[in-house]
Motif scaffolding. Structure first.
Motif, short mmCIF file in Angstrom:
data_model
loop_
_atom_site.label_atom_id
_atom_site.label_comp_id
_atom_site.label_asym_id
_atom_site.label_seq_id
_atom_site.Cartn_x
_atom_site.Cartn_y
_atom_site.Cartn_z
N ASP A 272 16.68 2.06 17.43
CA ASP A 272 16.49 2.23 18.88
C ASP A 272 15.11 2.76 19.23
OD1 ASP A 272 19.08 1.45 19.11
OD2 ASP A 272 19.89 3.47 19.33
N ASP A 273 14.27 2.99 18.22
CA ASP A 273 13.02 3.67 18.47
C ASP A 273 11.84 2.74 18.75
OD1 ASP A 273 14.28 6.07 18.17
OD2 ASP A 273 13.77 6.28 16.05
N TYR A 274 11.99 1.45 18.52
CA TYR A 274 10.85 0.56 18.70
C TYR A 274 11.29 -0.80 19.22
CZ TYR A 274 12.48 -1.05 14.11
OH TYR A 274 13.25 -1.52 13.08
N GLU A 275 10.34 -1.45 19.91
CA GLU A 275 10.61 -2.78 20.46
C GLU A 275 10.20 -3.85 19.46
OE1 GLU A 275 8.50 -3.02 24.14
OE2 GLU A 275 10.11 -2.04 25.27
N VAL A 276 10.93 -4.96 19.48
CA VAL A 276 10.63 -6.08 18.59
C VAL A 276 10.83 -7.38 19.38
CG1 VAL A 276 11.31 -4.89 16.48
CG2 VAL A 276 13.03 -6.18 17.77
N PHE A 277 10.36 -8.47 18.82
CA PHE A 277 10.68 -9.78 19.36
C PHE A 277 11.93 -10.28 18.63
CE2 PHE A 277 6.07 -9.41 19.93
CZ PHE A 277 5.98 -9.67 21.29
N PHE A 278 12.94 -10.71 19.35
CA PHE A 278 14.19 -11.15 18.72
C PHE A 278 14.75 -12.35 19.46
CE2 PHE A 278 15.33 -8.06 21.94
CZ PHE A 278 16.43 -8.63 22.56
N GLU A 308 18.69 -25.92 22.59
CA GLU A 308 18.32 -26.60 21.34
C GLU A 308 17.22 -25.81 20.61
OE1 GLU A 308 17.28 -30.65 21.94
OE2 GLU A 308 19.23 -31.20 22.79
N GLU A 309 16.27 -25.31 21.37
CA GLU A 309 15.17 -24.55 20.75
C GLU A 309 15.37 -23.06 21.00
OE1 GLU A 309 11.32 -25.83 21.87
OE2 GLU A 309 11.65 -27.93 21.29
N GLU A 310 15.20 -22.27 19.94
CA GLU A 310 15.33 -20.83 20.08
C GLU A 310 14.11 -20.26 20.83
OE1 GLU A 310 15.83 -19.08 16.25
OE2 GLU A 310 18.01 -19.36 16.29
N PHE A 311 14.31 -19.18 21.55
CA PHE A 311 13.21 -18.47 22.20
C PHE A 311 13.39 -16.98 21.96
CE2 PHE A 311 16.39 -19.56 25.47
CZ PHE A 311 16.80 -18.30 25.86
N TYR A 312 12.38 -16.21 22.35
CA TYR A 312 12.36 -14.78 22.01
C TYR A 312 12.34 -13.89 23.25
CZ TYR A 312 11.19 -16.16 17.23
OH TYR A 312 11.23 -16.69 15.97
N PHE A 313 13.10 -12.80 23.14
CA PHE A 313 13.01 -11.71 24.10
C PHE A 313 12.25 -10.57 23.42
CE2 PHE A 313 17.33 -12.97 26.11
CZ PHE A 313 16.68 -13.90 26.92
N LYS A 314 11.74 -9.64 24.24
CA LYS A 314 11.08 -8.45 23.69
C LYS A 314 11.81 -7.21 24.16
CE LYS A 314 6.70 -5.94 23.41
NZ LYS A 314 5.32 -5.81 23.91
N GLY A 315 12.13 -6.32 23.22
CA GLY A 315 12.82 -5.08 23.57
C GLY A 315 13.45 -4.47 22.33
N GLU A 317 16.37 -4.41 20.14
CA GLU A 317 17.44 -5.40 19.95
C GLU A 317 18.82 -4.77 20.03
OE1 GLU A 317 18.72 -9.05 16.92
OE2 GLU A 317 17.22 -7.57 16.29
N ASN A 318 18.95 -3.57 19.45
CA ASN A 318 20.26 -2.91 19.48
C ASN A 318 20.71 -2.60 20.90
OD1 ASN A 318 20.99 -2.97 16.84
ND2 ASN A 318 20.80 -0.79 16.45
N GLU A 319 19.75 -2.31 21.81
CA GLU A 319 20.12 -2.08 23.20
C GLU A 319 20.64 -3.36 23.84
OE1 GLU A 319 17.18 1.68 24.33
OE2 GLU A 319 16.75 -0.31 25.14
N PHE A 320 20.00 -4.48 23.51
CA PHE A 320 20.47 -5.77 24.02
C PHE A 320 21.87 -6.07 23.48
CE2 PHE A 320 20.79 -10.44 23.64
CZ PHE A 320 20.66 -10.78 24.98
N LYS A 321 22.07 -5.76 22.20
CA LYS A 321 23.41 -5.96 21.60
C LYS A 321 24.45 -5.08 22.29
CE LYS A 321 21.97 -7.23 16.90
NZ LYS A 321 22.00 -6.80 15.48
N GLN A 322 24.03 -3.84 22.61
CA GLN A 322 24.96 -2.93 23.28
C GLN A 322 25.38 -3.48 24.64
OE1 GLN A 322 23.59 1.09 23.66
NE2 GLN A 322 25.44 1.82 24.64
N PRO A 428 12.27 -12.30 30.64
CA PRO A 428 11.11 -13.14 30.36
C PRO A 428 11.09 -13.59 28.90
CG PRO A 428 10.45 -10.85 30.64
CD PRO A 428 11.89 -10.94 31.04
N ILE A 429 10.69 -14.84 28.70
CA ILE A 429 10.58 -15.39 27.34
C ILE A 429 9.19 -15.07 26.79
CG2 ILE A 429 10.39 -17.56 26.04
CD1 ILE A 429 12.51 -18.74 27.88
N HIS A 430 9.14 -14.66 25.53
CA HIS A 430 7.87 -14.33 24.87
C HIS A 430 7.60 -15.33 23.76
CE1 HIS A 430 7.22 -10.37 26.78
NE2 HIS A 430 8.54 -10.38 26.89
#
Length: 432
Positions: A272-278, A308-315, A317-322, A428-430
């Protein structure tokens, strides 16, 4: 010959007289004050503007042979009740002396009360010479600049007021910054506490998911081990059959291990301490794996629709999963209630992933009956819940909205669908 000389002198005197009259005519009615004085300050000539505006003289002829002090004293005598009626006089004579002593043209700003009101003059004075170059007095011109000085004074006062207001504004901003900092820290503390409460609630729900997730593989392993023990007690066990039983046990142990990893990753505070692209696809599938057994047990079918094509969010990831966990669990609770009431026989949760104009959209839809129209606007408020107090804290959707909008710079919205609800997350998509 003598007759001709007298005639020339007569003509010269006539021309001189005419020139003097012409000078008086030109200067008499000018708006600027004009004058000529002797060295002792007594007037030789003064135009109408200085007689009316400063000296209060009855005529231009009255001025000749008198000085500024004479007229000042006369005005003061007429208005003894007001010492400030006329304060010009001495100042004018003092500046005349300064010009004579310096023997050069000079500029002055002279001011004082005239008729009880402040008068400002811009004055230019110069030495007045005879034909031999000796100073015999002064000449001067003065212009009324009272309106200009009042404007300047008003401007200076306004500038002082503006400066005072600027300082007050700076002080206000400093206090405001301190207050904002305090309020932000207070809000962050409250949000941290709410996030902790949400995590505590999630852990409780996780335990239920773990119980569902482990029950079946534990039963399979238990039956396999019991079967092996039975066969060993009765007779020798077939090697092929033993191998199959051991493979089944090994597979389920591996399954349990993977499940532990999924839960540990989800509940890991360090993540939860850092943002990533996922990729949201991966996050969705991992949450569905955690809830797989619980969904089956509750007779809830899951349908997914990905791009069909994957894209990325930034944040984080565990917070998005929550957030996904909160939304899916809300759907599970709503569907379980309808199944218990026999309103529906089977539940359906649909998770769709779309992309539109550089934004990714995640939709979580269910057939859990929806939310009453009267309370739809309140569902994102903190501590608002439609569940019983024993099974709901009312902070899940508030946390979800806060994370999506504040931390991930997106939007989360609710809208009803036929027979249920839909939550839409737009982020937003990154490009990576």
């Amino acid at each position: 010959m003598k007759k001709n000389i007298n005639k020339r002198e007569h003509v010269h005197n006539q021309i001189k007289k005419h020139s003097t009259e012409l000078l008086e005519l030109l200067t008499l009615h000018l708006p600027d004050m004009l004058w000529i004085k002797e060295k002792n300050g007594k007037y030789i000539y003064a135009n109408k503007a200085i007689c009316d505006g400063l000296l209060m003289a009855e005529s231009t002829d009255e001025v000749v042979g008198k000085d500024d002090v004479f007229f000042a004293l006369r005005e003061r005598e007429k208005h003894k009740e007001n010492p400030q009626w006329h304060t010009f006089g001495e100042l004018c004579f003092n500046s005349d002396v300064t010009v004579i002593e310096n023997n050069k043209p000079m500029r002055f700003e002279e001011y004082g009360n005239v008729k009880g009101k402040m008068l400002y003059l811009e004055v230019f004075k110069a030495p007045f010479y005879d034909r031999h170059g000796n100073i015999i007095g002064t000449v001067g011109a003065g212009r009324d600049i009272t309106e200009l000085k009042n404007t300047q004074k008003s401007l200076e006062e306004n500038l002082q007021l503006l400066e005072q207001q600027r300082k007050e504004l700076e002080l206000f901003n400093e206090k405001l910054e301190e207050k904002v900092k305090y309020e932000v820290e207070k809000q962050q503390s409250q949000e941290k506490m709410m996030l902790h409460q949400s995590r505590q609630a999630a852990m409780g729900e996780m335990l239920e998911s773990i119980a569902h997730q482990w029950r079946q593989p534990l039963n399979i392993m238990g039956l396999a081990i019991a079967n092996i023990e039975t066969q060993l007690a009765v007779s020798d066990i077939d090697k092929d059959e033993l191998s199959k039983k051991l493979e089944a046990i090994a597979y389920n142990i591996s399954y349990l291990s993977d499940t532990i990893d999924d839960f540990r990753n989800f509940l890991n505070p360090a993540a939860d301490d850092y943002e990533v692209f996922f990729t949201p696809n991966k996050s969705i599938l991992e949450i569905l794996r955690i809830l797989e057994a619980q969904l089956k047990n509750c007779k809830i079918k899951i349908e997914t629709s990905f791009t069909e094509e994957e894209f990325y969010f930034k944040g984080v990831e565990n917070e998005f999963k929550q957030i996904l966990f909160i939304l899916i669990n809300n759907s599970i609770d709503a569907i379980k209630k309808l199944i218990a009431d026999k309103t529906i026989n089977e539940g359906l949760i649909t998770i769709a992933l779309e992309d539109k104009e550089n934004h990714g959209i995640v939709k979580v839809m269910d057939n859990g009956g929806g939310v009453d129209k009267e309370i739809q606007e309140k569902i994102f408020e903190p501590y608002f819940t439609t569940k019983h107090k024993s099974s709901g804290t009312g902070i899940g959707l508030y946390i979800a909205k806060n994370i999506i909008e504040t931390r991930m710079h997106g939007n989360i919205n609710f809208f009803p669908v036929e027979g249920g609800s839909c939550f839409s997350i737009e982020l937003p998509i990154h490009k990576v």
